[in-house]
Design a protein around this motif. Structure first.
Motif, PDB file in Angstrom:
ATOM      1  N   LYS A  18      33.730  65.574 -27.487  1.00  0.00           N
ATOM      2  CA  LYS A  18      32.641  66.216 -28.223  1.00  0.00           C
ATOM      3  C   LYS A  18      33.136  66.668 -29.603  1.00  0.00           C
ATOM      4  O   LYS A  18      32.452  66.477 -30.617  1.00  0.00           O
ATOM      5  N   GLU A  19      34.307  67.257 -29.640  1.00  0.00           N
ATOM      6  CA  GLU A  19      34.877  67.676 -30.915  1.00  0.00           C
ATOM      7  C   GLU A  19      35.202  66.477 -31.792  1.00  0.00           C
ATOM      8  O   GLU A  19      34.956  66.483 -33.008  1.00  0.00           O
ATOM      9  N   ASN A  20      35.750  65.435 -31.180  1.00  0.00           N
ATOM     10  CA  ASN A  20      36.069  64.222 -31.928  1.00  0.00           C
ATOM     11  C   ASN A  20      34.810  63.585 -32.513  1.00  0.00           C
ATOM     12  O   ASN A  20      34.800  63.125 -33.652  1.00  0.00           O
ATOM     13  N   GLY A  21      33.742  63.564 -31.713  1.00  0.00           N
ATOM     14  CA  GLY A  21      32.490  62.990 -32.191  1.00  0.00           C
ATOM     15  C   GLY A  21      31.932  63.753 -33.375  1.00  0.00           C
ATOM     16  O   GLY A  21      31.438  63.157 -34.340  1.00  0.00           O
ATOM     17  N   ALA A  22      32.015  65.085 -33.322  1.00  0.00           N
ATOM     18  CA  ALA A  22      31.540  65.906 -34.439  1.00  0.00           C
ATOM     19  C   ALA A  22      32.351  65.626 -35.696  1.00  0.00           C
ATOM     20  O   ALA A  22      31.802  65.559 -36.812  1.00  0.00           O
ATOM     21  N   LEU A  46      37.759  58.568 -30.724  1.00  0.00           N
ATOM     22  CA  LEU A  46      36.691  59.233 -29.976  1.00  0.00           C
ATOM     23  C   LEU A  46      37.164  59.755 -28.627  1.00  0.00           C
ATOM     24  O   LEU A  46      36.904  60.911 -28.268  1.00  0.00           O
ATOM     25  N   SER A  47      37.854  58.952 -27.876  1.00  0.00           N
ATOM     26  CA  SER A  47      38.252  59.323 -26.514  1.00  0.00           C
ATOM     27  C   SER A  47      39.511  60.178 -26.463  1.00  0.00           C
ATOM     28  O   SER A  47      39.747  60.902 -25.494  1.00  0.00           O
ATOM     29  N   VAL A  64      30.417  62.118 -21.708  1.00  0.00           N
ATOM     30  CA  VAL A  64      30.447  62.761 -23.029  1.00  0.00           C
ATOM     31  C   VAL A  64      30.833  61.741 -24.098  1.00  0.00           C
ATOM     32  O   VAL A  64      30.252  61.713 -25.199  1.00  0.00           O
ATOM     33  N   VAL A  65      31.811  60.885 -23.793  1.00  0.00           N
ATOM     34  CA  VAL A  65      32.217  59.845 -24.738  1.00  0.00           C
ATOM     35  C   VAL A  65      31.019  58.958 -25.079  1.00  0.00           C
ATOM     36  O   VAL A  65      30.749  58.660 -26.259  1.00  0.00           O
ATOM     37  N   ARG A  66      30.271  58.543 -24.044  1.00  0.00           N
ATOM     38  CA  ARG A  66      29.100  57.688 -24.279  1.00  0.00           C
ATOM     39  C   ARG A  66      28.036  58.415 -25.089  1.00  0.00           C
ATOM     40  O   ARG A  66      27.413  57.831 -25.982  1.00  0.00           O
TER      41      ARG A  66
END
Length: 276
Positions: A18-22, A46-47, A64-66
């Motif tokens: 989630k943090e990586n995606g942001a 991402l992962s 969450v990754v998806r």
């Protein structure tokens, strides 16, 4: 403006998707503000990357990754931005994931995925399933390809992409030593194309992320305290006339061998390699 403007990211990677995606979306917005058409992220962005953020795949929350990937795809469409994103790609259990780069178009679609073909010993024995194919894709008339990290030690992959007409090879990595930079610069100069190098912030003590030009010099680098650089790749730049318009075509001609075989001589002083 001629050419194509690209952004190279140098973000901090965590074990929290989630943090990586942001982080990815924040840098996508910065790239779009800088008029980039494509942004590249590091290996495992991402992962999270095994051995560094992750010790076991059970630590990854795949839903969450998806979900984060879907958010990234939607933002890519809104920004009209191509995204090349590193992540583990889960397969059907009990098969191990691929170590991948998702190619997300400016329409917000995954149009291809590069799966790392030459994994390290630890990766192949403990974490990943290998891929087997190169990928190429075109953006605004420029052709891109993808490789990952330790594949920098396999020159035939870089020669393969030269034959496939790639003008910029996207090399995403999580390096463990500084030789990756030396090898990347050599491949760029030998194959006469740009190599874009995206690395995490955790490895800036080894080298900076950036874009290597077809003559092996840097066209742009990310500062140690920064997370992004933007540059324009332009095949019509006079600076790169020799590598792009003379050296690369000549190399292609030379590799076909015809120019040499038609000039083979029948001379005993040629066949006898011990004569003086």
């Amino acid at each position: 403006m001629t050419g194509i403007r690209i952004a190279v990211a140098q973000p901090t990677i965590t074990k929290d998707a989630k943090e990586n995606g942001a982080t990815v979306r924040k840098l996508m917005r910065e790239a779009a503000t800088g008029k980039a058409r494509l942004i590249q992220f590091p290996e495992g962005q991402l992962s999270g990357y095994p051995k560094e953020q992750l010790q076991d795949w059970s630590e990854v929350d795949w839903p969450v990754v998806r979900d984060e990937l879907e958010k990234i795809k939607k933002l890519a469409a809104r920004l009209r931005l191509w995204v090349v994103l590193g992540s583990a790609h889960p397969l059907t259990p009990p098969n191990r994931p691929h170590n991948s780069l998702y190619v997300i178009s400016d329409a917000g679609e995954i149009v291809d995925r590069y799966d790392k073909r030459f994994c390290s010993n630890t990766e192949i024995t403990q974490f990943f399933s290998p891929g087997f194919e190169p990928i190429v894709f075109d953006v605004d008339g420029y052709r891109f390809g993808c490789v990952l990290c330790v594949e920098v030690s396999f020159p035939h992959l870089f020669a393969e992409y030269e034959r496939l007409g790639v003008e910029c090879l996207l090399l995403s990595a999580y390096p463990v030593d500084s030789t990756l930079e030396l090898k990347a610069r050599a491949h760029a100069a030998i194959n006469c194309y740009w190599i874009s190098l995206s690395l995490p912030a955790q490895t800036t003590h080894l080298m900076a992320s950036g874009v290597i030009a077809p003559d092996g010099t840097y066209a742009a680098t990310v500062a140690p305290s920064a997370h992004l650089t933007l540059t324009t790749i332009d095949r019509d730049t006079p600076t790169y006339d020799i590598p792009l318009n003379k050296a690369r075509p000549w190399r292609s001609t030379a590799l076909k061998q015809t120019i040499y075989t038609t000039r083979r001589v029948a001379d005993p002083r040629s066949t006898n390699r011990t004569c003086s």
